[in-house]
Write a protein that holds these residues in place. Structure first.
Motif, PDB file in Angstrom:
ATOM      1  N   GLY A 104     -16.809   8.237   8.244  1.00  6.00           N
ATOM      2  CA  GLY A 104     -15.617   7.802   7.534  1.00  6.00           C
ATOM      3  C   GLY A 104     -14.651   8.911   7.170  1.00  6.00           C
ATOM      4  N   GLY A 105     -15.077  10.149   7.273  1.00  6.38           N
ATOM      5  CA  GLY A 105     -14.221  11.255   6.862  1.00  6.38           C
ATOM      6  C   GLY A 105     -13.515  11.982   7.980  1.00  6.38           C
ATOM      7  N   ALA A 106     -13.795  11.603   9.228  1.00  2.00           N
ATOM      8  CA  ALA A 106     -13.241  12.354  10.356  1.00  2.00           C
ATOM      9  C   ALA A 106     -11.727  12.235  10.448  1.00  2.00           C
ATOM     10  CB  ALA A 106     -13.883  11.893  11.663  1.00  2.00           C
ATOM     11  N   GLY A 107     -11.169  11.127   9.982  1.00  2.00           N
ATOM     12  CA  GLY A 107      -9.726  10.973  10.027  1.00  2.00           C
ATOM     13  C   GLY A 107      -9.022  11.987   9.143  1.00  2.00           C
ATOM     14  N   ILE A 156       0.846  -1.201   0.000  1.00  3.87           N
ATOM     15  CA  ILE A 156       0.000   0.000   0.000  1.00  3.87           C
ATOM     16  C   ILE A 156       0.878   1.247   0.000  1.00  3.87           C
ATOM     17  CG2 ILE A 156      -1.644   1.340   1.377  1.00  3.87           C
ATOM     18  CD1 ILE A 156      -2.772  -1.362   2.380  1.00  3.87           C
ATOM     19  N   TRP A 157       1.891   1.236   0.843  1.00  4.23           N
ATOM     20  CA  TRP A 157       2.809   2.381   0.938  1.00  4.23           C
ATOM     21  C   TRP A 157       3.520   2.604  -0.401  1.00  4.23           C
ATOM     22  CZ3 TRP A 157       4.584   4.458   6.012  1.00  4.23           C
ATOM     23  CH2 TRP A 157       5.505   5.499   5.875  1.00  4.23           C
ATOM     24  N   LEU A 158       4.036   1.530  -0.976  1.00  4.77           N
ATOM     25  CA  LEU A 158       4.745   1.636  -2.253  1.00  4.77           C
ATOM     26  C   LEU A 158       3.845   2.215  -3.339  1.00  4.77           C
ATOM     27  CD1 LEU A 158       7.150   1.024  -4.154  1.00  4.77           C
ATOM     28  CD2 LEU A 158       6.168  -1.284  -4.454  1.00  4.77           C
ATOM     29  N   MET A 159       2.628   1.719  -3.438  1.00  3.56           N
ATOM     30  CA  MET A 159       1.728   2.148  -4.509  1.00  3.56           C
ATOM     31  C   MET A 159       1.279   3.589  -4.332  1.00  3.56           C
ATOM     32  SD  MET A 159       1.444  -0.313  -6.704  1.00  3.56           S
ATOM     33  CE  MET A 159      -0.116  -0.137  -7.593  1.00  3.56           C
ATOM     34  N   THR A 160       1.041   4.011  -3.098  1.00  3.81           N
ATOM     35  CA  THR A 160       0.523   5.363  -2.868  1.00  3.81           C
ATOM     36  C   THR A 160       1.624   6.403  -2.704  1.00  3.81           C
ATOM     37  OG1 THR A 160       0.357   4.937  -0.473  1.00  3.81           O
ATOM     38  CG2 THR A 160      -1.618   4.550  -1.820  1.00  3.81           C
ATOM     39  N   GLY A 187      -8.868   7.308   2.302  1.00  4.91           N
ATOM     40  CA  GLY A 187      -8.776   6.118   1.479  1.00  4.91           C
ATOM     41  C   GLY A 187      -8.284   4.915   2.252  1.00  4.91           C
ATOM     42  N   LEU A 188      -7.325   5.134   3.142  1.00  2.00           N
ATOM     43  CA  LEU A 188      -6.817   4.041   3.959  1.00  2.00           C
ATOM     44  C   LEU A 188      -7.890   3.526   4.912  1.00  2.00           C
ATOM     45  CD1 LEU A 188      -3.264   5.457   4.750  1.00  2.00           C
ATOM     46  CD2 LEU A 188      -3.810   3.538   3.230  1.00  2.00           C
ATOM     47  N   PHE A 189      -8.712   4.433   5.444  1.00  4.73           N
ATOM     48  CA  PHE A 189      -9.819   3.989   6.291  1.00  4.73           C
ATOM     49  C   PHE A 189     -10.781   3.118   5.489  1.00  4.73           C
ATOM     50  CE2 PHE A 189     -14.124   4.468   7.972  1.00  4.73           C
ATOM     51  CZ  PHE A 189     -13.933   4.037   9.281  1.00  4.73           C
ATOM     52  N   TYR A 249      -1.298   8.345  10.761  1.00  5.83           N
ATOM     53  CA  TYR A 249      -1.130   8.724   9.359  1.00  5.83           C
ATOM     54  C   TYR A 249      -0.372  10.040   9.226  1.00  5.83           C
ATOM     55  CZ  TYR A 249      -4.477   4.982   8.392  1.00  5.83           C
ATOM     56  OH  TYR A 249      -5.109   3.762   8.302  1.00  5.83           O
ATOM     57  N   ALA A 250      -0.627  10.979  10.129  1.00  3.87           N
ATOM     58  CA  ALA A 250       0.108  12.247  10.099  1.00  3.87           C
ATOM     59  C   ALA A 250       1.575  12.024  10.458  1.00  3.87           C
ATOM     60  CB  ALA A 250      -0.535  13.251  11.049  1.00  3.87           C
ATOM     61  N   GLU A 251       1.819  11.175  11.440  1.00  3.30           N
ATOM     62  CA  GLU A 251       3.196  10.913  11.863  1.00  3.30           C
ATOM     63  C   GLU A 251       4.028  10.273  10.751  1.00  3.30           C
ATOM     64  OE1 GLU A 251       4.888  11.656  14.522  1.00  3.30           O
ATOM     65  OE2 GLU A 251       3.456  12.108  16.123  1.00  3.30           O
ATOM     66  N   ILE A 252       3.400   9.405   9.961  1.00  2.00           N
ATOM     67  CA  ILE A 252       4.168   8.721   8.914  1.00  2.00           C
ATOM     68  C   ILE A 252       4.011   9.392   7.555  1.00  2.00           C
ATOM     69  CG2 ILE A 252       4.237   6.503  10.109  1.00  2.00           C
ATOM     70  CD1 ILE A 252       1.917   5.533   8.465  1.00  2.00           C
ATOM     71  N   GLY A 253       3.377  10.556   7.541  1.00  2.00           N
ATOM     72  CA  GLY A 253       3.424  11.402   6.358  1.00  2.00           C
ATOM     73  C   GLY A 253       2.381  11.184   5.295  1.00  2.00           C
ATOM     74  N   PHE A 254       1.245  10.571   5.633  1.00  2.00           N
ATOM     75  CA  PHE A 254       0.182  10.411   4.652  1.00  2.00           C
ATOM     76  C   PHE A 254      -0.686  11.672   4.603  1.00  2.00           C
ATOM     77  CE2 PHE A 254       1.240   5.958   4.921  1.00  2.00           C
ATOM     78  CZ  PHE A 254       0.961   5.484   3.644  1.00  2.00           C
ATOM     79  N   ALA A 255      -1.034  12.109   3.419  1.00  2.00           N
ATOM     80  CA  ALA A 255      -1.916  13.256   3.250  1.00  2.00           C
ATOM     81  C   ALA A 255      -3.314  12.911   3.739  1.00  2.00           C
ATOM     82  CB  ALA A 255      -1.965  13.669   1.782  1.00  2.00           C
ATOM     83  N   GLY A 256      -4.073  13.945   4.125  1.00  2.00           N
ATOM     84  CA  GLY A 256      -5.416  13.730   4.656  1.00  2.00           C
ATOM     85  C   GLY A 256      -6.319  12.915   3.739  1.00  2.00           C
ATOM     86  N   PRO A 257      -6.428  13.272   2.449  1.00  5.31           N
ATOM     87  CA  PRO A 257      -7.298  12.473   1.566  1.00  5.31           C
ATOM     88  C   PRO A 257      -6.881  11.011   1.491  1.00  5.31           C
ATOM     89  CG  PRO A 257      -6.819  14.589   0.559  1.00  5.31           C
ATOM     90  CD  PRO A 257      -5.948  14.490   1.784  1.00  5.31           C
TER      91      PRO A 257
END
Length: 295
Positions: free
Chosen positions: A112-115, A49-53, A232-234, A220-228
């Motif tokens: 589902g969007g609160a994250g 998942i990390w590699l693809m995104t 998607g991860l949720f 997700y914020a700590e490991i650098g994933f953008a909010g949108p």
């Protein structure tokens, strides 16, 4: 010399979609530059998942944190609208993929969007602190701003069932603390999440638990994933629960199962039947005139 028509057409077709994700030809599949046969058996699904995104493979510690967040959010029972939708869908004859699609479409801003929203709020506070503001003041001001500009609900906090604590949140925050001690993450978003909870607890005079959205948003914020991407991860995570419930319901064999038992009726708040008084009169008796009958 002008380009031959056939060559131009081929180039126009090949350039219609441009992607850095996959390079594929007969007998060849490369994902982000890695031959798929080199990935199979060597990387985990969270790593994939990390590699693809993100375009690169994570470290083992980063992938472990991502996996923890995904595991924590897989299910929350048939009372969750997305899960209920999946179960109802299969009783109406939908296939598993149809039930999953119907359920995932329920995962929007409110369910589902609160994250994603929590990551945005964390980012506001983080930016304010980065610009020299003290974290307690930044947290208070950004909560006020969120409630003034967005909604009175602070995303990632409060739970209708889990009081005074959502059991998933402290476990996830503890894992973030461990990762911060190892230098895997900064730990600053965990601090921000806890500060938000402190402010809300003080304002309400009672515990306002960080929920699964707030806790996974910290990761997700700590490991650098953008909010949108967090939303998607949720959806990916909750799809596991959706699939499980849809399959269970399919094997139970019930048909046309609605949102409530048949004996439980809804409350009707519309007009009473034309030409008849309502069942319960309040004040002066009134009736609706039937335009099809003469007065």
């Amino acid at each position: 010399m002008s380009e031959p028509t056939n060559a131009k057409q081929n180039r126009d077709v090949s350039d219609w979609w441009t992607t850095e994700i996959i390079d594929m030809a007969p007998g060849q599949i490369r994902l982000r530059g890695y031959p798929v046969e080199d990935l199979i058996g060597k990387v985990s699904f969270p790593q994939m998942i990390w590699l693809m995104t993100r375009g690169e493979l994570p470290t083992a510690d980063q992938a472990e944190l991502l996996e923890c967040a995904l595991v924590a959010a897989v299910d929350h029972g048939p009372q969750a609208p997305s899960i209920a939708t999946a179960r109802m869908a299969v009783t109406c004859g939908l296939s598993l993929n149809g039930a999953m699609a119907s359920a995932v479409n329920m995962l929007d801003d409110i369910h589902g969007g609160a994250g994603e929203q929590a990551i945005e709020l964390y980012g506001w506070i983080d930016n304010a602190v980065h610009n020299g503001q003290e974290i307690d003041i930044a947290t208070t001001q950004m909560i006020d701003r969120w409630q003034a500009e967005r909604t009175k609900f602070v995303p990632g906090f409060g739970h209708r069932f889990h009081k005074p604590e959502d059991p998933r949140a402290p476990r996830l925050l503890g894992l973030v603390d461990d990762a911060a001690e190892k230098g895997v993450v900064s730990g600053r978003f965990a601090q921000i999440g806890r500060k938000i909870q402190d402010v809300l607890n003080t304002r309400k005079g009672k515990p306002i638990p960080m929920n699964i959205d707030g806790a996974t948003a910290v990761i997700y914020a700590e490991i650098g994933f953008a909010g949108p991407l967090a939303r998607g991860l949720f959806c990916l995570s909750r799809s596991v629960g959706i699939l499980s419930h849809a399959w269970e319901q399919m094997n139970q064999g019930e048909r046309n199962k609605g949102p409530t038992p048949p004996a439980c009726r809804w409350t009707y708040g519309g007009p009473h039947p034309i030409g008849q008084p309502p069942r319960r009169m309040q004040g002066t008796e009134q009736r609706r005139l039937d335009p099809l009958k003469s007065s």
